[in-house]
Design a protein around this motif. Structure first.
Motif, PDB file in Angstrom:
ATOM      1  N   GLN A   1      30.366  30.051  37.339  1.00 18.38           N
ATOM      2  CA  GLN A   1      29.484  30.265  38.658  1.00 18.38           C
ATOM      3  C   GLN A   1      28.145  29.880  38.668  1.00 18.38           C
TER       4      GLN A   1
ATOM      5  N   ARG B   1      40.418  33.149  50.178  1.00 21.23           N
ATOM      6  CA  ARG B   1      39.210  32.438  49.182  1.00 21.23           C
ATOM      7  C   ARG B   1      38.742  31.252  49.812  1.00 21.23           C
TER       8      ARG B   1
ATOM      9  N   THR C   1      40.870  31.498  41.700  1.00 24.83           N
ATOM     10  CA  THR C   1      41.829  31.808  42.317  1.00 24.83           C
ATOM     11  C   THR C   1      43.292  30.837  42.088  1.00 24.83           C
TER      12      THR C   1
ATOM     13  N   GLN D   1      34.991  31.415  42.748  1.00 27.57           N
ATOM     14  CA  GLN D   1      36.060  32.384  43.011  1.00 27.57           C
ATOM     15  C   GLN D   1      37.281  31.592  43.655  1.00 27.57           C
TER      16      GLN D   1
ATOM     17  N   LYS E   1      38.850  32.708  33.354  1.00 30.47           N
ATOM     18  CA  LYS E   1      38.168  34.014  33.658  1.00 30.47           C
ATOM     19  C   LYS E   1      37.074  34.450  32.514  1.00 30.47           C
TER      20      LYS E   1
END
Length: 250
Positions: free
Chosen positions: A177, A129, A155, A151, A170
């Motif tokens: 984002q 990532r 992670t 992302q 999540k």
């Protein structure tokens, strides 16, 4: 008088193991489960016991069974916030500053526990990532960079091995984002901000890979406070310009 406990059915034990794997993110939303034979071998049970466990999770809405198409983790897993609520949050005038405050509290903890608990599989994924983030950084494509940035942080939450931190992050992933893309669009217009933010990401990454929890948490806080400070300065500058324009019009 001693009360006799009813032994747990083998299918219940398999069901619990599958639940834990879903919670830990080892089976992700929308992902197809491995074939029955492979799962039965992994859990050391018969295929009828495995099928019974799967049927119980299907009944609870955690799994979806498609005729002739296998079994999938439900797409709703990990969505802590509904689409209508996310849309409402996005329209709230303070959402970007509020989300930064949320990130300051949550991501510091995620970085701390990721540095403390990340195993070799977690680290390999985090390296992947981070390399994607570096590539996106050099492309200077804001949408690509925003997606890679979000992302990367997700992670880290996954590597924390804290299911609440992971699923909370999540659940807000889409909003996170878009928030990152919105923020960097303005931030990167200012001097060496892009280079400094990438250096901050690198410091967080290195601290986690090197297993330094306190450093990882501190670097996460440094990064997000820097973003907060720059955004506040930009807002103040925008207000000053708006006042100046109003004065010129009077």
């Amino acid at each position: 008088m001693t009360t006799m406990r009813t032994p747990r059915r083998l299918s219940d034990e398999v069901m619990t193991e599958l639940e834990n794997m879903i919670l830990a993110g080892r089976f992700k939303a929308g992902e197809k489960l491995p074939p029955e034979r492979e799962l039965a071998t992994r859990f050391g049970v018969s295929r009828p016991s495995l099928r019974e466990a799967i049927q119980k999770l299907v009944a609870r809405g955690l799994l979806l069974s498609r005729q002739g198409g296998g079994t999938y983790v439900a797409n709703t897993i990990g969505h802590a916030f509904s689409d209508p609520l996310l849309a409402l949050l996005e329209r709230h005038p303070d959402v970007h500053s509020d989300l930064l405050e949320y990130r300051l509290a949550i991501e510091g903890a995620s970085a701390y526990y990721a540095a403390l608990r990340a195993n070799q599989v977690d680290k390999a994924l985090l390296i992947e990532r981070f390399e994607e983030l570096e590539t996106a950084y050099h492309s200077q494509d804001l949408a690509r960079e925003g997606a890679a940035d979000a992302q990367f942080h997700l992670t880290i939450a996954e590597a924390s091995h804290n299911v609440v931190l992971f699923h909370t992050t999540k659940g807000l992933f889409d909003l996170l984002q878009r928030n990152v893309i919105t923020n960097i669009g303005g931030l990167y217009l200012r001097g060496d901000t892009r280079e400094r933010i990438m250096a901050q990401h690198t410091a967080i990454f290195r601290a986690i890979i090197d297993g330094k929890p306190e450093t990882a948490q501190a670097e996460s806080h440094t990064h997000l406070r820097y973003v907060q400070t720059i955004l506040m300065e930009m807002e103040q500058e925008a207000r000053r310009m708006a006042r100046a324009q109003r004065m010129q019009q009077t």
